[in-house]
Enzyme design. Sequence first.
Site, PDB file in Angstrom:
ATOM      1  N   SER A 158       0.824  -1.212   0.000  1.00  0.00           N
ATOM      2  CA  SER A 158       0.000   0.000   0.000  1.00  0.00           C
ATOM      3  C   SER A 158       0.862   1.268   0.000  1.00  0.00           C
ATOM      4  O   SER A 158       0.494   2.268  -0.634  1.00  0.00           O
ATOM      5  CB  SER A 158      -0.938  -0.007   1.211  1.00  0.00           C
ATOM      6  OG  SER A 158      -0.204  -0.096   2.410  1.00  0.00           O
ATOM      7  N   GLU A 164      10.902  -9.187  -4.468  1.00  0.00           N
ATOM      8  CA  GLU A 164      11.422  -7.973  -3.813  1.00  0.00           C
ATOM      9  C   GLU A 164      12.901  -8.153  -3.491  1.00  0.00           C
ATOM     10  O   GLU A 164      13.716  -7.239  -3.693  1.00  0.00           O
ATOM     11  CB  GLU A 164      10.636  -7.694  -2.530  1.00  0.00           C
ATOM     12  CG  GLU A 164       9.204  -7.243  -2.796  1.00  0.00           C
ATOM     13  CD  GLU A 164       8.333  -7.162  -1.555  1.00  0.00           C
ATOM     14  OE1 GLU A 164       7.261  -6.550  -1.657  1.00  0.00           O
ATOM     15  OE2 GLU A 164       8.695  -7.704  -0.504  1.00  0.00           O
ATOM     16  N   GLY A 219       4.572  -9.210   3.767  1.00  0.00           N
ATOM     17  CA  GLY A 219       3.158  -9.200   4.145  1.00  0.00           C
ATOM     18  C   GLY A 219       2.258  -9.307   2.918  1.00  0.00           C
ATOM     19  O   GLY A 219       1.153  -9.847   2.981  1.00  0.00           O
ATOM     20  N   ASP A 259       7.311  -4.368   6.605  1.00  0.00           N
ATOM     21  CA  ASP A 259       6.358  -4.686   7.685  1.00  0.00           C
ATOM     22  C   ASP A 259       6.949  -4.311   9.038  1.00  0.00           C
ATOM     23  O   ASP A 259       6.215  -3.926   9.952  1.00  0.00           O
ATOM     24  CB  ASP A 259       5.999  -6.170   7.624  1.00  0.00           C
ATOM     25  CG  ASP A 259       5.304  -6.492   6.307  1.00  0.00           C
ATOM     26  OD1 ASP A 259       4.258  -5.879   6.044  1.00  0.00           O
ATOM     27  OD2 ASP A 259       5.824  -7.311   5.538  1.00  0.00           O
TER      28      ASP A 259
HETATM   29  C1  5RP Z   1       4.987  -6.903   0.349  1.00  0.00           C
HETATM   30  C2  5RP Z   1       5.835  -6.169   1.310  1.00  0.00           C
HETATM   31  C3  5RP Z   1       5.422  -4.797   1.699  1.00  0.00           C
HETATM   32  O1  5RP Z   1       6.457  -3.923   1.465  1.00  0.00           O
HETATM   33  C4  5RP Z   1       5.073  -4.781   3.167  1.00  0.00           C
HETATM   34  O2  5RP Z   1       4.103  -5.777   3.409  1.00  0.00           O
HETATM   35  C5  5RP Z   1       4.546  -3.415   3.607  1.00  0.00           C
HETATM   36  O3  5RP Z   1       3.298  -3.201   3.027  1.00  0.00           O
HETATM   37  P1  5RP Z   1       2.461  -1.880   3.271  1.00  0.00           P
HETATM   38  O4  5RP Z   1       3.173  -0.776   2.590  1.00  0.00           O
HETATM   39  O5  5RP Z   1       1.115  -2.191   2.645  1.00  0.00           O
HETATM   40  O6  5RP Z   1       2.339  -1.663   4.766  1.00  0.00           O
HETATM   41  O7  5RP Z   1       6.839  -6.637   1.775  1.00  0.00           O
HETATM   42  O8  5RP Z   1       5.421  -8.213   0.157  1.00  0.00           O
END
Ligand code: 5RP
Length: 219
Positions: A30, A103, A96, A84
């Site tokens: 997000s 990534e 997450g 996260d």
């Molecule tokens: C996705 C990730 C995201 O960077 C992590 O979950 C953070 O997400 P958000 O910006 O929605 O808090 O690692 O795999």
Amino acid sequence: MTQDEMKKAAAVKALEYIENDTIVGVGTGSTVNYFIDALATMKNKITGAVSSSEESSKRLIAHGIEVFDLNSIDVLDVYVDGADEITKHMSMIKGGGAALTREKIVAAVAKKFICIADDSKRVDVLGDFPLPVEVIPMARSYVARELVKLGGDPVYRQGVITDNGNVILDVYNLSIIDPIQLEVNINAIVGVVTNGLFANRGADILVLGTEANVQVIEN
Ligand code: 5RP
């Protein structure tokens, strides 16, 4: 600022690290969605992006930003992604959104990892957020038993298949005192594709949205 406003403020600030005529590494989540929307305002100045997920690729393409295959890129100056959890040592838990493997690959190629986050993500010790581990489907039960031996409580993330066709185990109750070593140990379990600890290659810069302002913390 609300949490969403902090995410957006950090995402917009990260534009300052984007050079003209470059290809930008783009994460997932997000906070990154705010970054992609902000990047669209300077899309005519950049060459394009390399993306860490199908979700981010779709958003980039919808904005008219060209998405390149990582294999066609020699150099990536900057990778921008969320987290996260992140510590003052710039070690992170990510995944997450189940995009951890791509990534980690794009982050490995990039010269600079810029983490964008709201201040709820700052922690002293990693591990309150369950650690995502991407696993080859046939190895799920075996890997889960091995993760229990490491002291964790793995939970199968039901209904989620990663962009690579694999499954996710979320590992609760790990005491992550040495994230660099734990990252290596979990990756050594046969059947693990990768885990969501980004400690051996952590962030170089944290752009953190707080209630008062946006802070930039350099490693
Ligand atoms: C996705 C990730 C995201 O960077 C992590 O979950 C953070 O997400 P958000 O910006 O929605 O808090 O690692 O795999």
